[in-house]
Write a protein that holds these residues in place. Structure first.
Motif, mmCIF file in Angstrom:
data_model
loop_
_atom_site.group_PDB
_atom_site.id
_atom_site.type_symbol
_atom_site.label_atom_id
_atom_site.label_comp_id
_atom_site.label_asym_id
_atom_site.label_seq_id
_atom_site.Cartn_x
_atom_site.Cartn_y
_atom_site.Cartn_z
ATOM 1 N N LEU A 1 -4.404 -0.093 0.596
ATOM 2 C CA LEU A 1 -3.936 -0.503 -0.887
ATOM 3 C C LEU A 1 -4.853 -0.072 -1.695
ATOM 4 O O LEU A 1 -4.641 0.734 -2.670
ATOM 5 C CB LEU A 1 -3.621 -2.088 -0.871
ATOM 6 C CG LEU A 1 -3.352 -2.665 -2.308
ATOM 7 C CD1 LEU A 1 -1.975 -2.052 -2.841
ATOM 8 C CD2 LEU A 1 -3.272 -4.163 -2.335
ATOM 9 N N GLY A 2 -6.125 -0.192 -1.692
ATOM 10 C CA GLY A 2 -7.127 -0.003 -2.635
ATOM 11 C C GLY A 2 -7.343 1.675 -2.613
ATOM 12 O O GLY A 2 -7.596 2.134 -4.025
ATOM 13 N N GLY B 1 -13.780 -9.383 1.317
ATOM 14 C CA GLY B 1 -13.433 -10.710 1.979
ATOM 15 C C GLY B 1 -12.982 -11.023 3.148
ATOM 16 O O GLY B 1 -13.385 -11.732 3.883
ATOM 17 N N LEU B 2 -12.107 -10.033 3.583
ATOM 18 C CA LEU B 2 -11.293 -10.092 4.750
ATOM 19 C C LEU B 2 -12.462 -9.607 5.927
ATOM 20 O O LEU B 2 -12.248 -10.120 6.790
ATOM 21 C CB LEU B 2 -10.216 -9.465 4.976
ATOM 22 C CG LEU B 2 -8.934 -10.072 3.985
ATOM 23 C CD1 LEU B 2 -7.792 -9.181 3.952
ATOM 24 C CD2 LEU B 2 -8.461 -11.267 4.728
ATOM 25 N N ALA C 1 1.066 -1.042 0.037
ATOM 26 C CA ALA C 1 -0.063 -0.002 0.138
ATOM 27 C C ALA C 1 0.999 1.509 -0.148
ATOM 28 O O ALA C 1 0.501 2.274 -0.569
ATOM 29 C CB ALA C 1 -1.030 -0.014 1.304
ATOM 30 N N ALA C 2 2.082 1.205 0.633
ATOM 31 C CA ALA C 2 2.711 2.410 0.771
ATOM 32 C C ALA C 2 3.456 2.643 -0.471
ATOM 33 O O ALA C 2 3.860 3.878 -0.747
ATOM 34 C CB ALA C 2 3.973 2.243 1.704
ATOM 35 N N ASN C 3 3.793 1.791 -1.246
ATOM 36 C CA ASN C 3 4.399 2.143 -2.785
ATOM 37 C C ASN C 3 3.772 1.670 -3.995
ATOM 38 O O ASN C 3 4.510 1.201 -4.816
ATOM 39 C CB ASN C 3 5.837 0.966 -2.436
ATOM 40 C CG ASN C 3 6.684 1.450 -1.485
ATOM 41 O OD1 ASN C 3 7.217 2.670 -1.421
ATOM 42 N ND2 ASN C 3 6.774 0.822 -0.406
ATOM 43 N N VAL C 4 2.507 1.662 -4.039
ATOM 44 C CA VAL C 4 1.623 1.196 -4.956
ATOM 45 C C VAL C 4 2.158 2.024 -6.212
ATOM 46 O O VAL C 4 2.136 1.695 -7.288
ATOM 47 C CB VAL C 4 0.178 1.429 -4.660
ATOM 48 C CG1 VAL C 4 -0.380 2.826 -4.483
ATOM 49 C CG2 VAL C 4 -0.638 0.570 -5.610
ATOM 50 N N GLY D 1 -7.814 -4.270 -4.092
ATOM 51 C CA GLY D 1 -8.012 -3.815 -2.615
ATOM 52 C C GLY D 1 -9.222 -3.928 -1.875
ATOM 53 O O GLY D 1 -9.562 -4.214 -0.822
ATOM 54 N N LEU D 2 -10.287 -3.341 -2.790
ATOM 55 C CA LEU D 2 -11.899 -3.386 -2.354
ATOM 56 C C LEU D 2 -12.036 -4.783 -2.017
ATOM 57 O O LEU D 2 -12.780 -5.013 -1.169
ATOM 58 C CB LEU D 2 -12.632 -2.563 -3.323
ATOM 59 C CG LEU D 2 -14.231 -2.598 -2.989
ATOM 60 C CD1 LEU D 2 -14.388 -1.967 -1.669
ATOM 61 C CD2 LEU D 2 -14.801 -2.111 -4.150
#
Length: 175
Positions: free
Chosen positions: A151-152, A115-116, A72-75, A109-110
């Motif tokens: 991330l999303g 799901g999680l 997520a930090a480096n997308v 990401g969504l």
């Protein structure tokens, strides 16, 4: 609008880097403690029988957090545009193409987030716990869900920056 998106992305990237760093340091600490305790056991011929219980479990969940947060930090830096397809294109068009590509990561990401969250709710309902440490799985799934959402969000922000504004925060090399 563009500067607001860039600032939001920078702030979210900082949060993700801190989470990834803390998870990685904790992962290394668990690993060093486990290896050190095994070495002491062997050197003292069993006189010191210290163990890090659930070290494999801890390392795997810390690795999950570290990887999701680092992604997520480096997308905006992590995607490689295929040079054969974009060689002759202007930088603005390349950024727009990259922005469209990042929409897929926003969707990913969504999907992971939803799901999680579903897995976290199911784990809470059924009292699911980890195998060795007997920790509840719900908070682990929730943490992974939040990191997937980040991330999303960052992917969506950079997709908008690229697709709409034809810009990116990444320092381009060779353009």
């Amino acid at each position: 609008m563009r500067s607001l998106l860039e600032r939001a992305s920078q702030w979210l990237a900082l949060v993700c880097r801190v989470v990834a760093g803390l998870a990685l340091v904790a992962l290394l600490a668990v690993t060093i403690a486990d290896v050190g305790s095994r070495y002491l056991y062997r050197v003292t011929e069993g006189a010191l029988a210290l163990r890090v219980t659930g070290s494999v479990e801890l390392v795997s969940y810390l690795m999950l957090c570290s990887l999701l947060a680092a992604m997520a930090a480096n997308v905006e830096k992590s995607q490689v545009v295929v040079e054969a397809l974009s060689h002759g294109l202007a930088p603005g068009i390349k950024h727009r193409l990259h922005g469209v590509y990042l929409l897929g990561f926003a969707a990913l990401g969504l999907v992971l987030f939803l799901g999680l969250l579903d897995s976290a709710a199911a784990a809470a309902r059924h009292g699911e716990v980890t195998q060795d440490l007997r920790l509840p799985m719900g908070p682990i799934y929730q943490t992974a869900a939040v990191l997937s959402l980040l991330l999303g969000l960052r992917s969506l922000i950079h997709a908008l920056l690229g697709a709409i504004f034809g810009a990116t925060q990444e320092v381009s090399h060779g353009e």
